[in-house]
Design a protein around this motif. Sequence first.
Motif, PDB file in Angstrom:
ATOM      1  N   ASN A  54     -26.576 -13.950  -4.870  1.00  0.00           N
ATOM      2  CA  ASN A  54     -26.922 -15.369  -4.736  1.00  0.00           C
ATOM      3  C   ASN A  54     -27.077 -16.014  -6.111  1.00  0.00           C
ATOM      4  OD1 ASN A  54     -26.964 -14.842  -2.030  1.00  0.00           O
ATOM      5  ND2 ASN A  54     -29.191 -14.831  -1.838  1.00  0.00           N
ATOM      6  N   ILE A  57     -23.739 -16.688  -7.624  1.00  0.00           N
ATOM      7  CA  ILE A  57     -23.124 -17.883  -7.042  1.00  0.00           C
ATOM      8  C   ILE A  57     -23.706 -19.149  -7.665  1.00  0.00           C
ATOM      9  CG2 ILE A  57     -23.008 -19.242  -4.925  1.00  0.00           C
ATOM     10  CD1 ILE A  57     -22.864 -16.366  -3.551  1.00  0.00           C
ATOM     11  N   ALA A  58     -25.035 -19.169  -7.784  1.00  0.00           N
ATOM     12  CA  ALA A  58     -25.669 -20.320  -8.444  1.00  0.00           C
ATOM     13  C   ALA A  58     -25.119 -20.456  -9.861  1.00  0.00           C
ATOM     14  CB  ALA A  58     -27.183 -20.145  -8.459  1.00  0.00           C
ATOM     15  N   TYR A  61     -21.829 -22.220  -9.809  1.00  0.00           N
ATOM     16  CA  TYR A  61     -21.996 -23.673  -9.682  1.00  0.00           C
ATOM     17  C   TYR A  61     -22.370 -24.295 -11.022  1.00  0.00           C
ATOM     18  CZ  TYR A  61     -22.314 -23.663  -4.502  1.00  0.00           C
ATOM     19  OH  TYR A  61     -22.076 -23.570  -3.166  1.00  0.00           O
ATOM     20  N   PHE A  62     -23.384 -23.704 -11.658  1.00  0.00           N
ATOM     21  CA  PHE A  62     -23.900 -24.296 -12.891  1.00  0.00           C
ATOM     22  C   PHE A  62     -22.853 -24.269 -13.998  1.00  0.00           C
ATOM     23  CE2 PHE A  62     -28.341 -22.750 -11.491  1.00  0.00           C
ATOM     24  CZ  PHE A  62     -28.516 -23.900 -10.743  1.00  0.00           C
ATOM     25  N   VAL A 163     -24.126 -39.151   4.291  1.00  0.00           N
ATOM     26  CA  VAL A 163     -23.722 -37.780   4.016  1.00  0.00           C
ATOM     27  C   VAL A 163     -22.372 -37.539   4.672  1.00  0.00           C
ATOM     28  CG1 VAL A 163     -24.317 -35.373   4.403  1.00  0.00           C
ATOM     29  CG2 VAL A 163     -26.111 -37.019   3.932  1.00  0.00           C
ATOM     30  N   ARG A 164     -21.497 -36.866   3.957  1.00  0.00           N
ATOM     31  CA  ARG A 164     -20.136 -36.691   4.426  1.00  0.00           C
ATOM     32  C   ARG A 164     -19.840 -35.196   4.558  1.00  0.00           C
ATOM     33  NH1 ARG A 164     -15.911 -40.427   4.296  1.00  0.00           N
ATOM     34  NH2 ARG A 164     -17.331 -42.088   3.745  1.00  0.00           N
ATOM     35  N   GLY A 165     -19.380 -34.803   5.704  1.00  0.00           N
ATOM     36  CA  GLY A 165     -18.974 -33.413   5.882  1.00  0.00           C
ATOM     37  C   GLY A 165     -17.588 -33.217   5.296  1.00  0.00           C
ATOM     38  N   VAL A 170     -17.463 -23.349   5.843  1.00  0.00           N
ATOM     39  CA  VAL A 170     -18.543 -22.868   4.977  1.00  0.00           C
ATOM     40  C   VAL A 170     -19.211 -21.625   5.554  1.00  0.00           C
ATOM     41  CG1 VAL A 170     -19.085 -25.077   3.923  1.00  0.00           C
ATOM     42  CG2 VAL A 170     -20.150 -24.475   6.080  1.00  0.00           C
ATOM     43  N   LEU A 171     -18.767 -21.195   6.738  1.00  0.00           N
ATOM     44  CA  LEU A 171     -19.453 -20.083   7.396  1.00  0.00           C
ATOM     45  C   LEU A 171     -18.821 -18.735   7.093  1.00  0.00           C
ATOM     46  CD1 LEU A 171     -20.087 -21.707  10.870  1.00  0.00           C
ATOM     47  CD2 LEU A 171     -21.613 -21.569   8.925  1.00  0.00           C
ATOM     48  N   SER A 173     -17.732 -15.477   5.425  1.00  0.00           N
ATOM     49  CA  SER A 173     -18.356 -14.791   4.303  1.00  0.00           C
ATOM     50  C   SER A 173     -17.692 -13.438   4.089  1.00  0.00           C
ATOM     51  CB  SER A 173     -19.857 -14.639   4.539  1.00  0.00           C
ATOM     52  OG  SER A 173     -20.086 -13.937   5.730  1.00  0.00           O
ATOM     53  N   GLN A 185     -18.038 -19.863  -1.736  1.00  0.00           N
ATOM     54  CA  GLN A 185     -18.968 -19.664  -2.852  1.00  0.00           C
ATOM     55  C   GLN A 185     -18.379 -18.680  -3.856  1.00  0.00           C
ATOM     56  OE1 GLN A 185     -22.420 -18.335  -0.678  1.00  0.00           O
ATOM     57  NE2 GLN A 185     -23.406 -20.328  -0.921  1.00  0.00           N
ATOM     58  N   VAL A 255     -20.542 -26.275  -0.420  1.00  0.00           N
ATOM     59  CA  VAL A 255     -21.828 -26.686   0.147  1.00  0.00           C
ATOM     60  C   VAL A 255     -21.610 -27.260   1.545  1.00  0.00           C
ATOM     61  CG1 VAL A 255     -23.714 -28.325  -0.099  1.00  0.00           C
ATOM     62  CG2 VAL A 255     -22.949 -27.034  -2.061  1.00  0.00           C
ATOM     63  N   SER A 257     -21.304 -30.431   2.661  1.00  0.00           N
ATOM     64  CA  SER A 257     -21.509 -31.861   2.867  1.00  0.00           C
ATOM     65  C   SER A 257     -22.163 -32.452   1.630  1.00  0.00           C
ATOM     66  CB  SER A 257     -22.382 -32.109   4.089  1.00  0.00           C
ATOM     67  OG  SER A 257     -23.658 -31.574   3.880  1.00  0.00           O
TER      68      SER A 257
ATOM     69  N   ALA B 214     -28.810 -25.768  -5.433  1.00  0.00           N
ATOM     70  CA  ALA B 214     -27.373 -25.624  -5.195  1.00  0.00           C
ATOM     71  C   ALA B 214     -27.115 -24.654  -4.042  1.00  0.00           C
ATOM     72  CB  ALA B 214     -26.687 -25.136  -6.460  1.00  0.00           C
ATOM     73  N   THR B 215     -27.972 -23.654  -3.898  1.00  0.00           N
ATOM     74  CA  THR B 215     -27.766 -22.690  -2.819  1.00  0.00           C
ATOM     75  C   THR B 215     -29.093 -22.421  -2.108  1.00  0.00           C
ATOM     76  OG1 THR B 215     -28.287 -20.767  -4.172  1.00  0.00           O
ATOM     77  CG2 THR B 215     -26.005 -21.482  -4.170  1.00  0.00           C
ATOM     78  N   ASP B 217     -29.248 -19.519  -0.037  1.00  0.00           N
ATOM     79  CA  ASP B 217     -28.992 -18.226   0.591  1.00  0.00           C
ATOM     80  C   ASP B 217     -30.194 -17.291   0.540  1.00  0.00           C
ATOM     81  OD1 ASP B 217     -25.989 -18.314   1.345  1.00  0.00           O
ATOM     82  OD2 ASP B 217     -26.108 -19.195  -0.636  1.00  0.00           O
ATOM     83  N   SER B 218     -30.904 -17.281  -0.586  1.00  0.00           N
ATOM     84  CA  SER B 218     -32.081 -16.404  -0.666  1.00  0.00           C
ATOM     85  C   SER B 218     -33.153 -16.868   0.315  1.00  0.00           C
ATOM     86  CB  SER B 218     -32.656 -16.399  -2.083  1.00  0.00           C
ATOM     87  OG  SER B 218     -31.702 -15.901  -2.984  1.00  0.00           O
ATOM     88  N   LYS B 242     -26.681 -27.785   4.857  1.00  0.00           N
ATOM     89  CA  LYS B 242     -26.485 -26.674   3.917  1.00  0.00           C
ATOM     90  C   LYS B 242     -27.311 -25.457   4.330  1.00  0.00           C
ATOM     91  CE  LYS B 242     -26.612 -30.359   0.580  1.00  0.00           C
ATOM     92  NZ  LYS B 242     -27.398 -30.938  -0.490  1.00  0.00           N
ATOM     93  N   ALA B 245     -25.859 -23.611   7.276  1.00  0.00           N
ATOM     94  CA  ALA B 245     -24.714 -22.779   6.898  1.00  0.00           C
ATOM     95  C   ALA B 245     -25.199 -21.485   6.248  1.00  0.00           C
ATOM     96  CB  ALA B 245     -23.799 -23.550   5.955  1.00  0.00           C
ATOM     97  N   VAL B 248     -26.420 -19.065   8.899  1.00  0.00           N
ATOM     98  CA  VAL B 248     -25.333 -18.401   9.625  1.00  0.00           C
ATOM     99  C   VAL B 248     -24.707 -17.309   8.754  1.00  0.00           C
ATOM    100  CG1 VAL B 248     -23.083 -18.736  10.724  1.00  0.00           C
ATOM    101  CG2 VAL B 248     -24.873 -20.444  11.026  1.00  0.00           C
ATOM    102  N   ARG B 249     -24.562 -17.595   7.467  1.00  0.00           N
ATOM    103  CA  ARG B 249     -23.915 -16.622   6.572  1.00  0.00           C
ATOM    104  C   ARG B 249     -24.727 -15.340   6.390  1.00  0.00           C
ATOM    105  NH1 ARG B 249     -22.211 -21.144   3.155  1.00  0.00           N
ATOM    106  NH2 ARG B 249     -24.094 -20.822   1.962  1.00  0.00           N
ATOM    107  N   GLY B 271     -21.143 -33.945  12.455  1.00  0.00           N
ATOM    108  CA  GLY B 271     -20.025 -33.095  12.054  1.00  0.00           C
ATOM    109  C   GLY B 271     -20.296 -32.237  10.837  1.00  0.00           C
ATOM    110  N   ASN B 272     -21.238 -32.662   9.966  1.00  0.00           N
ATOM    111  CA  ASN B 272     -21.440 -31.875   8.747  1.00  0.00           C
ATOM    112  C   ASN B 272     -22.383 -30.697   8.967  1.00  0.00           C
ATOM    113  OD1 ASN B 272     -23.550 -33.655   9.082  1.00  0.00           O
ATOM    114  ND2 ASN B 272     -23.964 -33.822   6.906  1.00  0.00           N
TER     115      ASN B 272
END
Lengths: 335, 414
Positions: A54, A57-58, A61-62, A163-165, A170-171, A173, A185, A255, A257, B214-215, B217-218, B242, B245, B248-249, B271-272
């Motif tokens: 994790n 992954i962060a 992004y950074f 907010v826009r999807g 994103v699921l 993995s 990610q 992410v 959305s 940003a995440t 997950d943890s 977020k 998601a 689920v992951r 939808g998002n």
Amino acid sequence: MTIEEGIGAGAQGRAPRPPIEIPAAAWLALTLVFVAVCLVVARGPVAVGQTTLNGLIAAGYFSLGAVGLTLVFGTLRIINFAHGDLLTLGAYLTFGLNAMGAPFWPAAAVAIALTALIALSLDYVIWAPLRRARTSTLQAMLAAIGLAMVIRFTVQFFAGSQVRGVGQDVLSSINIGPLHLGSLQALVLVVGVVASTLVGLGLAFTRLGKQIRALSDNMALAEVAGIDTARAIRVVWIVAGGLAALAGILFAAAVGSVNPNFGFFTLLSLFTAAVLGGIGNAYGALVGGLVIGLAQEWSTLFVNPRWKPVVGFAILIVVLLVLPRGIFGGSRERS
Amino acid sequence: MNRRQSLLAAVAVATVALGWGPVRAEDGVTLTIGKLLELTGPLSENGPSQDKAITIAVDYANQAAAAAGVPIKVSAVSADAQGDPQAALSAARALVAKGASAIIGPSITPESIAIANGLTIQKRISLWPVGTSTRLRTIKDEGTIFRTVPPDSLQAYALAAAVVDKVGDPKGKLLSIAYRNEPYGEGLAKDLKAAWTAKGGTIQGPVVFDPAQATFDSEAQQVVDHNPDAYVVIDYPDTFAKFGASLVRTGNYDAAKLVVPDALAFSTVPGNIPPPALEGARGTRGGSDISTDAYKLFDQLWQKAGGVEHFALDANSFDSTTLVVLAAAAAHSTDPAALTAKIRDVAKPGAPKFGPTTLGEALKAAWSGKPIDYVGVAGAFEFADNGDPTISRFDIYEYKGGKLDVIKQIDAAK
């Protein structure tokens, strides 16, 4: 305060240094490995493995977001507050093209090109006149803050503020034994590492990279030496703009959305990564992102995740106290 | 006042409105209500339905007043709270500058606190927040803040009941709690924890997450660790897109074990938000007894107006607006302080009961100075000393095929 430290770091970093700072990198790697081993002893391999993933992954992004930021600062001395909104712009241009019927990834490619072009035009309209007027870093920073708002609210005007999807999966993995990470990610992580490495290598070894470094040292001297500084600056903006758009698009996709504020809200983390790594240094963005990402995620093994942002900034303060120019600091000559 | 007089009054009001004055203001009341909506920001999903609920209430009150011959005319002005306390305060000031005598909204408690401290307490303007946090009651509002929405201390009981409904006897059952770092989640989680442990259950967490990360997950991993019997995630829609998601992951997440509060109640899952994050999940929201005539009337008005579908707490905004109109009628005034002073007179337990179907009669009685008890679409309010309702009805719903399906209703009381 963070940003002021950053300015200081850049301005002071003129002492000549060896081209590759192995001791700092090795020292850092050793520290991270040592901490990881201690954590495994304390909390077990699975929990530590997952938080490490994790954290990586962060870090992705950074560092992906921070590399353009640090490039612009390293060469042009602009604390580009508008960088976060270039991320937003890239993502929203993609949504726009996508809505007009282009598939997501080709739309993303066009959006990257368009954002790079817009970043370049902004140099003609704003930054070049400011350079000619010899404005200070502070004045340029205020101009950047203004520009950031103009970009954000223009995006909001056309796209709305909701907010826009993104519509990407994103699921899905990737599972490695008991560990898992999101596929998109993982893509962000890989692209982040590749982008910062390529920018770092490009600056170190290509002719153009050397020219950019020369003008970042002393623009007048670089011009006298026959370097086409205007061309080098154009390249910097194209690369920074394109990387910002790429980061924005990948953020949004991974992410799932976003709203028009996401770039601006991300900016503080990007500054933190850039300053921690040593602003102006492309590898610094990568390393800064890595340290903050890992520290924040590892901290969740011991304290409630609500403290994650505090951990990030505490690490920044401690590192800057020990290494005032950041981990790879004072190295604008190399960047 | 007879028909003729009220007709004259109506003409007088119209004359003033058209700028032909001068006419004495006592002849009629021209009330302006401020709509402080979440049009942008983290709760922007509920802005449009709030807007519609208040607009419907204003239109309906005008019709009822005209039909009953009560010389009151109502209009509304609106502003965007943006999900930000500072912006909400500026927006509230703009509403007051446009003549608002009372403010319906905002939806987020820190916004309400900023507005109360910076504006409405001092001017004695009644504020009708849609936010349900108990944190609101940590400020001394001097009787200016009323809520028709159930405070989270009541919703916590409803949430605990919803979890019991799902997992059975709480004894020895592990409940995992997570919340977005806001007063809403903090207050609700605290009360839920107390309610659950009082029933003999155990708690994991609460895991508190910062929305700007940003995440997640943890954080998500910690929620599903130790395979709890149920999870309660207290979140806003934008972060849940977020966080859901991330849940689920983890691979160990079962949406059928999830129970969510009202901020995640959607008639259709947006939808998002990844569908597997909510499919089969249950939740609570302030509900209205849909078998009542009041609700049927409200729903009829809602469908007739077109536009957005029902959303959590829309009936409460309708009721807040109606209570403000009734208070203005009782006060014969649009002065905010005079109006605020009359609110308890129009929701007075023991007084003759009126509701939306008898609004004309209610307005007449209020105008003539008699105390009344307005029982709204969302039920009776029985304001406690602090201005919160003491009893409230909650929907328990389940997400099936991406749609919200109300499976039962319960009354939660302290």
